[in-house]
Design an enzyme around this catalytic site. Structure first.
Site, PDB file in Angstrom:
ATOM      1  N   ASP A   1      29.356  50.626   6.888  1.00 18.92           N
ATOM      2  CA  ASP A   1      30.414  51.073   6.768  1.00 18.92           C
ATOM      3  C   ASP A   1      31.513  50.158   6.706  1.00 18.92           C
ATOM      4  OD1 ASP A   1      31.285  51.662  10.388  1.00 18.92           O
ATOM      5  OD2 ASP A   1      30.202  49.867   9.357  1.00 18.92           O
TER       6      ASP A   1
ATOM      7  N   ASP B   1      31.219  43.978   8.247  1.00 17.11           N
ATOM      8  CA  ASP B   1      30.175  44.336   7.442  1.00 17.11           C
ATOM      9  C   ASP B   1      30.203  43.585   6.222  1.00 17.11           C
ATOM     10  OD1 ASP B   1      31.232  47.188   8.873  1.00 17.11           O
ATOM     11  OD2 ASP B   1      29.318  47.382   8.208  1.00 17.11           O
TER      12      ASP B   1
ATOM     13  N   ASP C   1      28.814  42.596  13.069  1.00 13.76           N
ATOM     14  CA  ASP C   1      27.313  42.960  12.045  1.00 13.76           C
ATOM     15  C   ASP C   1      26.791  41.696  11.592  1.00 13.76           C
ATOM     16  OD1 ASP C   1      29.418  45.445  10.466  1.00 13.76           O
ATOM     17  OD2 ASP C   1      28.356  45.565  12.362  1.00 13.76           O
TER      18      ASP C   1
HETATM   19  O1  RIB Z   1      31.234  48.113  17.297  1.00 12.51           O
HETATM   20  C1  RIB Z   1      31.087  47.107  16.182  1.00 12.51           C
HETATM   21  C2  RIB Z   1      30.744  47.959  15.072  1.00 12.51           C
HETATM   22  O2  RIB Z   1      31.706  49.068  14.735  1.00 12.51           O
HETATM   23  C3  RIB Z   1      30.667  47.129  13.548  1.00 12.51           C
HETATM   24  O3  RIB Z   1      29.655  47.721  13.032  1.00 12.51           O
HETATM   25  C4  RIB Z   1      31.965  47.364  13.249  1.00 12.51           C
HETATM   26  O4  RIB Z   1      31.780  47.245  11.617  1.00 12.51           O
HETATM   27  C5  RIB Z   1      31.941  48.807  13.532  1.00 12.51           C
HETATM   28  O5  RIB Z   1      31.295  49.547  12.413  1.00 12.51           O
HETATM   29 CA    CA Z   2      29.905  48.058  10.747  1.00 16.42          CA
END
Ligand code: RIB
Ligand code: CA
Length: 318
Positions: free
Chosen positions: A10, A15, A250
């Site tokens: 996402d 990411d 991530d």
């Molecule tokens: O809680 C952290 C996660 O939520 C990570 O993947 C960040 O990118 C958000 O998606």
């Molecule tokens: Ca993420």
């Protein structure tokens, strides 16, 4: 043989960091990147993912459009932690066009890739788990074709970053997280919120990391400026589990998928997700009493080799 990955994202800043770590790993082949709602609306996730691949000269990697909403939950985005556009609000006037996206939908692509590479594909999930939940509903044999699943999400001590007891990826789609933890019986590794906070890297390393002068480092410096400012703020730091430094959530799931020797301590326990609690909906529940009688145990990361992690991050910006 190269490690074959599907990455479900996402794309927000961490990411992006995870994708760049994978792209820099010499023995990794990314078979596809599937996009999901989460940090930011899906349209932004698609644009952001293509921007990351552009700066890495890897627009050859197929990007697939996935679910734009959670299964049941009310849609929620991660506020503007990563910026309104999810990538630091530093738009690129020459951003890649969405016509570069694959026609095939993400869930169908995941299933097809796993079928064509049975037993060889590792799935790295750094977003809410909506795409993965739909995939197993569509093809119950999908998880059996995976070599492993690495998830950034959930929590082990009820600490939240989005609600009191909810980590964002699980609380953004609790039903999807429940389905995945219940139906994916391939080796499943979980990098939880508390784990990522405890393994945060010193700000001094972050400064060194972003001081590189490569094109990728310049890009990372730009897109991460907003969230870094917030992360360094006294307000954010006061939370007990807030990272004492750079917390590239991530990246922990990705780094472990690239080289699971980075996991220096873990424990195995059956897990599920609370769906009903007023305060606990989306919380990961660990069944140390074995009351659920689940044969499948998740591997919960506890400690990480920070020196190897730093090296992977450095390589990602070369
Ligand atoms: O809680 C952290 C996660 O939520 C990570 O993947 C960040 O990118 C958000 O998606
Ligand atoms: Ca993420």
């Amino acid at each position: 043989m190269k490690k074959k990955l599907i990455i479900d994202v996402d794309t927000g800043v961490d990411d992006a960091q995870a994708i760049m770590v994978a792209l820099a790993a010499p023995d990794v082949e990314i078979l596809g990147i599937t996009c999901c709602h989460g940090n930011t609306p899906l349209e932004n996730v698609l644009k952001n993912t293509l921007r990351v691949l552009k700066v890495c000269n890897r627009l050859d990697i197929p990007v697939y459009k996935g679910c734009s909403k959670p299964l049941l939950a009310r849609g929620r985005h991660a506020g503007d932690y990563h910026g309104k556009d999810g990538l630091g609000d530093v738009p690129d006037p020459n951003a890649p066009d969405l016509d570069l996206l694959q026609q095939r939908k993400a869930v169908k692509a995941m299933i097809k890739i796993a079928k064509e590479n049975a037993g060889e594909v590792t799935l790295v999930a750094t977003a809410p788990l909506t795409n993965l939940a739909v995939a197993v509903q569509l093809d119950p044999s999908f998880p059996k074709k995976l070599k492993g699943l690495y998830i950034m999400g959930g929590n082990t001590e009820s600490r939240g970053n989005t609600t009191m007891c909810g980590e964002f990826n699980f609380v953004a789609d609790p039903e999807a997280a429940y389905i995945v933890l219940d139906r994916y019986t391939c080796p499943t590794y979980i990098a939880s919120w508390e784990f990522s906070c405890r393994c945060s890297l010193p700000w001094s390393f972050c400064d060194e990391w972003l001081s590189k002068t490569t094109k990728k480092a310049t890009f990372m410096k730009k897109i991460s400026a907003l969230s870094m400012t917030k992360a360094r703020s006294a307000e954010y730091q006061k939370e007990i589990t807030a990272g004492k430094g750079l917390n590239p959530c991530d990246v922990f799931a990705m780094a472990a998928a690239v080289d699971d020797a980075l996991i220096t301590e873990s424990n195995e326990v059956a897990v599920t997700v609370e769906l009903e609690g007023t305060h606990t909906r989306g919380m990961m529940v660990l069944d140390y009493m074995d009351l659920l009688k689940k044969n499948h145990k998740a591997i919960i990361m506890k400690k990480f080799d920070s020196e190897k992690l730093k090296q992977m991050l450095m390589n990602a910006l070369e």
